[in-house]
Enzyme design. Structure first.
Site, PDB file in Angstrom:
ATOM      1  N   LEU A  77       1.126  -1.205   0.176  1.00 31.12           N
ATOM      2  CA  LEU A  77      -0.037  -0.580   0.168  1.00 31.12           C
ATOM      3  C   LEU A  77       1.287   1.073   0.120  1.00 31.12           C
ATOM      4  O   LEU A  77       1.911   1.111   0.954  1.00 31.12           O
ATOM      5  CB  LEU A  77      -0.811   0.031   1.428  1.00 31.12           C
ATOM      6  CG  LEU A  77      -2.135  -1.054   1.616  1.00 31.12           C
ATOM      7  CD1 LEU A  77      -2.549  -0.361   2.576  1.00 31.12           C
ATOM      8  CD2 LEU A  77      -3.153  -0.443   0.001  1.00 31.12           C
ATOM      9  N   ASP A  78       0.479   2.081  -0.731  1.00 29.77           N
ATOM     10  CA  ASP A  78       1.827   3.435  -0.794  1.00 29.77           C
ATOM     11  C   ASP A  78       1.397   4.131   0.578  1.00 29.77           C
ATOM     12  O   ASP A  78       0.002   3.909   1.446  1.00 29.77           O
ATOM     13  CB  ASP A  78       1.299   4.381  -1.628  1.00 29.77           C
ATOM     14  CG  ASP A  78       0.078   4.812  -2.216  1.00 29.77           C
ATOM     15  OD1 ASP A  78      -0.679   5.701  -0.993  1.00 29.77           O
ATOM     16  OD2 ASP A  78      -1.128   4.823  -2.626  1.00 29.77           O
ATOM     17  N   LYS A  79       2.466   5.167   1.120  1.00 19.77           N
ATOM     18  CA  LYS A  79       2.642   6.412   1.813  1.00 19.77           C
ATOM     19  C   LYS A  79       1.657   6.440   2.430  1.00 19.77           C
ATOM     20  O   LYS A  79       0.785   6.790   3.521  1.00 19.77           O
ATOM     21  CB  LYS A  79       3.858   6.886   1.838  1.00 19.77           C
ATOM     22  CG  LYS A  79       4.139   6.825   2.919  1.00 19.77           C
ATOM     23  CD  LYS A  79       5.300   8.167   2.348  1.00 19.77           C
ATOM     24  CE  LYS A  79       5.596   8.708   4.085  1.00 19.77           C
ATOM     25  NZ  LYS A  79       6.741  10.085   3.943  1.00 19.77           N
TER      26      LYS A  79
END
Length: 239
Positions: free
Chosen positions: A103-105
């Site tokens: 999952l992106d930041k």
């Protein structure tokens, strides 16, 4: 079993990365430098970069509610909060675990981590069409055409591909639920951007049969035996 599969089962890395380590001469079997195609079993002494590895007795599989701001990486010293520092050893049983899907930041939600490389490989194969479910809010009211376009598939020019048809359900004027069967880089954000939408919040609520349920942000837990059994079965694996 083949040495790359053995390494994956030990949770060292994926089979593809194992092949690269073997080519570099980093892998030994009973004191001999391994080559692609070699086999190893539980009675063999296998080392990777000088460290002995062994097959896990019972794979650890963890559900983690990643908060926004935590980065899915294990080695970047400039990333601030990284996922490998967020899971207590009491949950991992002191074993090294790796995430199956990022999952992106700026996103939050469910991530599955395990020390079983075969499970990671099976979960990550796009051809298996495994479902992942998300709750999304955007910066303007949704049009029916937005929902229809996402359902039918959107061309992402920067990735030179068209997204697979997916299930999309409006949940509010500016919010929707979406179920994907592929995992392109920043896929939902890219899909929204192509429609002139900006994602405000993005939360993954389900990966295959595993749900966030009542987990708190930042919490982690081992899967129940029934959850683990179903997950392995859906991946075509046995436990």
């Amino acid at each position: 079993m083949r040495i790359n599969k053995f390494m994956a089962k030990c949770g060292v890395c994926s089979r593809r990365d194992a092949d690269e380590l073997i080519k570099k001469g980093e892998v030994n079997i009973n004191g001999r430098t391994a080559v692609i195609g070699d086999e190893a079993g539980e009675d063999d002494e296998v080392t990777v970069s000088g460290k002995t590895i062994s097959l896990p007795d019972d794979p650890v599989v963890i559900a983690y509610y990643k908060p926004a701001g935590v980065v899915c990486t294990e080695r970047d010293p400039h990333a601030g909060r990284i996922i490998s520092d967020e899971i207590p050893s009491s949950v991992t049983d002191g074993k090294r675990v790796t995430y199956a899907g990022r999952l992106d930041k700026d996103s939050e939600g469910l991530i599955i981590l395990t020390d079983d490389g075969d499970l990671i490989d099976a979960m990550m194969r796009g051809s298996h069409m495994h479902e992942k479910e998300y709750e999304v809010t955007v910066d303007r009211p949704l049009r029916e055409s937005d929902i229809k376009n996402m359902r039918n598939g959107i061309r992402l020019e920067e990735l030179d591909t068209v997204t697979r048809p997916c299930r999309v359900t409006r949940t509010g004027d500016s919010s929707f639920n979406i179920i994907l069967t592929q995992g392109l880089n920043r896929q939902i954000r890219r899909m929204c951007e192509s429609l002139g939408l900006k994602v405000v919040t993005l939360k993954r609520t389900r990966v295959m049969n595993i749900n966030l349920k009542n987990m708190q942000v930042g919490a982690s837990r081992k899967l129940t035996s029934e959850e683990k059994k179903t997950l392995y079965s859906e991946c075509g694996l046995h436990i």
